[in-house]
Motif scaffolding. Structure first.
Motif, short mmCIF file in Angstrom:
data_model
loop_
_atom_site.label_atom_id
_atom_site.label_comp_id
_atom_site.label_asym_id
_atom_site.label_seq_id
_atom_site.Cartn_x
_atom_site.Cartn_y
_atom_site.Cartn_z
N PRO A 92 0.70 -1.05 -0.02
CA PRO A 92 -0.03 0.13 0.01
C PRO A 92 0.81 1.34 0.00
CG PRO A 92 -1.06 -1.75 1.48
CD PRO A 92 0.49 -2.13 1.24
N MET A 93 2.24 1.10 0.60
CA MET A 93 2.96 2.54 0.73
C MET A 93 3.59 2.72 -0.53
SD MET A 93 2.78 0.41 3.45
CE MET A 93 4.44 -0.66 3.17
N LEU A 136 5.48 6.87 -3.17
CA LEU A 136 6.72 6.91 -3.73
C LEU A 136 7.32 8.61 -3.69
CD1 LEU A 136 9.21 5.42 -4.86
CD2 LEU A 136 8.05 5.54 -6.90
N ASP A 137 6.29 9.39 -4.21
CA ASP A 137 6.49 10.55 -4.49
C ASP A 137 7.30 11.33 -2.88
OD1 ASP A 137 5.93 10.63 -7.24
OD2 ASP A 137 4.15 11.53 -6.80
N LEU A 138 6.65 10.94 -1.75
CA LEU A 138 7.00 11.43 -0.60
C LEU A 138 8.75 10.94 -0.33
CD1 LEU A 138 6.51 12.52 2.26
CD2 LEU A 138 5.71 10.08 2.74
N ASP A 172 11.87 13.21 0.56
CA ASP A 172 12.63 13.34 1.69
C ASP A 172 12.55 11.63 2.08
OD1 ASP A 172 13.80 13.34 3.97
OD2 ASP A 172 12.41 14.87 5.08
N PRO A 173 13.41 11.10 1.74
CA PRO A 173 13.54 9.64 2.09
C PRO A 173 13.56 9.14 3.56
CG PRO A 173 15.17 10.20 0.43
CD PRO A 173 14.70 11.55 1.23
N THR A 174 13.77 10.17 4.62
CA THR A 174 13.81 9.96 5.70
C THR A 174 12.57 10.19 6.42
OG1 THR A 174 14.57 12.33 6.59
CG2 THR A 174 16.35 10.72 5.83
N VAL A 175 11.46 10.46 5.77
CA VAL A 175 10.17 10.84 6.57
C VAL A 175 9.64 9.59 7.29
CG1 VAL A 175 7.80 11.32 6.22
CG2 VAL A 175 9.49 12.59 5.06
#
Length: 400
Positions: free
Chosen positions: A340-341, A345-347, A351-354
């Motif tokens: 589901p996540m 992908l745009d998130l 910022d990969p660390t979110v």
């Protein structure tokens, strides 16, 4: 634990001579070896060294070697090799007549090197009586504090300004490289030492304190390593880097798990059943699973951008029989299924660390050891293990 090692060999773009490797080193007219544009990269492990014995991982020379500099006259036919030694080989009697594998250390220096490493292994660089010598590069020692009281048979060392001529008519090696603007970046500000018979490459050994040396930033899926060294054979330059392959398994059948553990020493991989996490760092490089479904490990892999691959990825690694065989591409071995996540992908691109800090500042009470603890820690929460009456760092619960 069985000895395992995976090395990446980077060679800078060819200058006056040409780099080739055994499967593509047939000279053309005029004895000119095939050109590899932009330099070349090889990967060596016990699987690709199955034709060798006594722990030899890689041979370098001008003829019939793993890395062949066919047109470089400063490189001897059999110039040098890299050999794997291990304390575990001494215990398991590996590397004997049954085929290639790590061998037991020979001599006090090799034993000490293996004991000083976190995994009991070390790599030895051997010069095979080459005409113009084998050299390796190390970091400069601060303030020259350790250049005294050295044994008389220690390797000689120079820097770029007074580097010794290795006998080529064109002048000093580094001068030749500089004139063609091909000086590899990793050589700058390093000291060159000559190999007298053999030398232990400590820069390829895992230090005892492996936390800061084998972990990768959680926001990166790269398996890059700071464990590297540079080797010079005549005019030829090679950069050798130890690659970390820490593979976690999920949902595999017993037969698949058995096969994975059987091939892991030869492909240079460490196999675990859990993902290791320390703050924003993890040393897990791949997750092997038959499908991508919402399990705790798959979710964690998504949070930390750890590639999820199928067993075909492992099979592709095990099928490599030569350093010329390319490493498998993760994108070619992604198992079926979605999470589901994936819609977020745009998130991650922004910022990969979110995902790794979405629970930062929270305290989570845990009643049992479970994968939920791993996810909470991975999201930045402090996990209080009520069943152990203490926090994960060993402090007594204060009730807040």
């Amino acid at each position: 634990a069985q000895p395992k090692m995976l090395l990446r060999i980077d060679i800078p773009p060819p200058q006056s001579s040409t780099v080739s490797s055994t499967s593509s080193s047939t000279p053309r007219a005029g004895n000119t070896a095939p050109i590899i544009p932009g330099g070349s990269t090889f990967h060596a492990c016990l699987t690709t060294a199955s034709n060798h014995t006594n722990g030899t991982l890689l041979t370098v020379g001008r003829k019939n070697t793993d890395v062949t500099f066919a047109s470089e006259r400063s490189v001897s036919r059999s110039h040098c090799n890299l050999r794997l030694i291990s304390l575990h080989a001494a215990a398991d009697d590996d590397g004997g007549d049954g085929g290639n594998g790590a061998v037991a250390p020979s001599g006090e220096d090799e034993v000490e090197a293996c004991k000083s490493s976190a995994d009991g292994m070390a790599v030895v660089l051997e010069d095979l009586n080459s005409k113009f010598g084998t050299f390796f590069y190390t970091e400069k020692e601060p303030d020259n504090k350790h250049r005294v009281n050295r044994k008389s048979n220690d390797d000689s060392e120079t820097d770029e300004t007074d580097d010794e001529d290795v006998g080529m008519s064109g002048g000093p090696v580094l001068s030749q490289l500089s004139s063609s603007a091909m000086v590899p970046e990793w050589i700058q500000n390093k000291i060159r030492k000559r190999v007298q018979n053999k030398v232990i490459l400590n820069s390829l050994s895992l230090p005892k304190d492996i936390t800061t040396n084998t972990t990768t930033k959680a926001s990166s899926s790269s398996s890059s390593s700071s464990l590297s060294t540079t080797i010079q054979c005549g005019n030829a330059i090679l950069n050798v880097t130890r690659i970390t392959l820490n593979i976690c398994t999920s949902q595999l059948r017993s037969a698949e798990t058995k096969r994975l553990r059987q091939v892991s020493p030869n492909i240079g991989a460490t196999i675990t059943s859990s993902i290791n996490i320390d703050g924003l760092y993890t040393n897990t490089t791949h997750l092997v699973a038959p499908t991508r479904i919402s399990t705790a490990k798959s979710i964690f892999a998504w949070m930390y951008q750890i590639p999820v691959v199928s067993m075909s990825f492992i099979d592709a690694l095990a099928d490599r029989t030569s350093i010329n065989d390319t490493m498998p591409i993760v994108e070619d071995h992604i198992p079926p299924g979605t999470l589901p996540m994936d819609a977020l992908l745009d998130l991650l691109n922004d910022d990969p660390t979110v995902p790794q800090r979405c629970l930062r500042g929270y305290k989570v009470l845990s009643l049992e050891d479970s994968d939920g603890e791993m996810l909470c820690r991975g999201a930045g929460a402090t996990v209080i293990k009520l069943y152990k009456h203490e926090t994960e760092n060993g402090q007594t619960i204060d009730g807040n």
